[in-house]
Design an enzyme around this catalytic site. Sequence first.
Site, PDB file in Angstrom:
ATOM      1  CG  ASP A 144      -1.958   1.120   1.169  1.00  0.00           C
ATOM      2  OD1 ASP A 144      -1.741   2.108   0.440  1.00  0.00           O
ATOM      3  OD2 ASP A 144      -2.979   1.009   1.865  1.00  0.00           O
ATOM      4  CG  HIS A 173      -0.506   5.401   4.796  1.00  0.00           C
ATOM      5  ND1 HIS A 173      -1.367   5.594   5.852  1.00  0.00           N
ATOM      6  CD2 HIS A 173      -1.255   4.899   3.777  1.00  0.00           C
ATOM      7  CE1 HIS A 173      -2.585   5.211   5.489  1.00  0.00           C
ATOM      8  NE2 HIS A 173      -2.542   4.796   4.250  1.00  0.00           N
TER       9      HIS A 173
END
Length: 290
Positions: A194, A199
């Site tokens: 991911d 993030h």
Amino acid sequence: MNIDAVRAWSRTVVHDYTARDTALYALAVGAVSDPLDARQLQLVDETDQVAVPSMAAVIASPGFWARDEKSMAIDAQRLVHGEQRIALERPLPAKGRVVGISRVSRIVDKGAGKGALITVCKTLQSENGDRYGHAWQLFFCRGDGGFSASGADDLVLDDAPLPPLAAAPEREADRHEHCAVRVDAALLYRLCGDNNRLHIDPQAAQHAGFPRPILHGLATYGFAAISVIRAFADGDAQRLLGLDARFSAPLYPGEDVEFRMWDEGCHVALEGRVAARSAVVISHARARLQ
């Protein structure tokens, strides 16, 4: 939202992965806190390796399909991963080839200005069609409500709805597990596939309304799985058959999260809380063990 395109969508992913990939996932969700513990080592040692069951939520997945499939006209910028569920019929292999067949199984219109709910069901199986189990993702599409004939709560597909998730019991928890999340946890977990900039990139996080990059929801989900395995399965990962959870608030790398767990007989109820800011990051969760 283009309803015809959404409900017709499906994707099959053939995923080849190695013992190293399985070990990386285990490390990314905090599965090894004691390298002298034989059960923990089994999650990363290729000699007799066992996969963390929550990896079912990650492998053979279709990626960010709502953004990639332009014909569906989903407002992907306002899409939120709200819930995750898995149900395994047999353990995932620690390495090999797994086939994931994903499809939209349910759509609910909450009404104009109230968004919509999309459930994606992924069936995991071997090349020969032997099934490992299922994983479900529920997405809250905040910018896509009001498309149905009635304008709200119109169930567009025929699949039976998943049973609603229940809140944690009000009594004192039976078990507690504390996890100190590494400051580089999101950087480690993104190596599992991911690569969302939310993030890793401080500017992307601030643009999305967060003070700094947040941990992946499915990483928090993995931490919850490990906590249940330690507290109720004596460290035996293969005893975890299912885990349902709601992502109720973001978890930040470097924070301490406490998982409170209740033995409910047929399942374990759990909740993840960051005491430092009184935030519940995992709620309405339950795990099933054999």
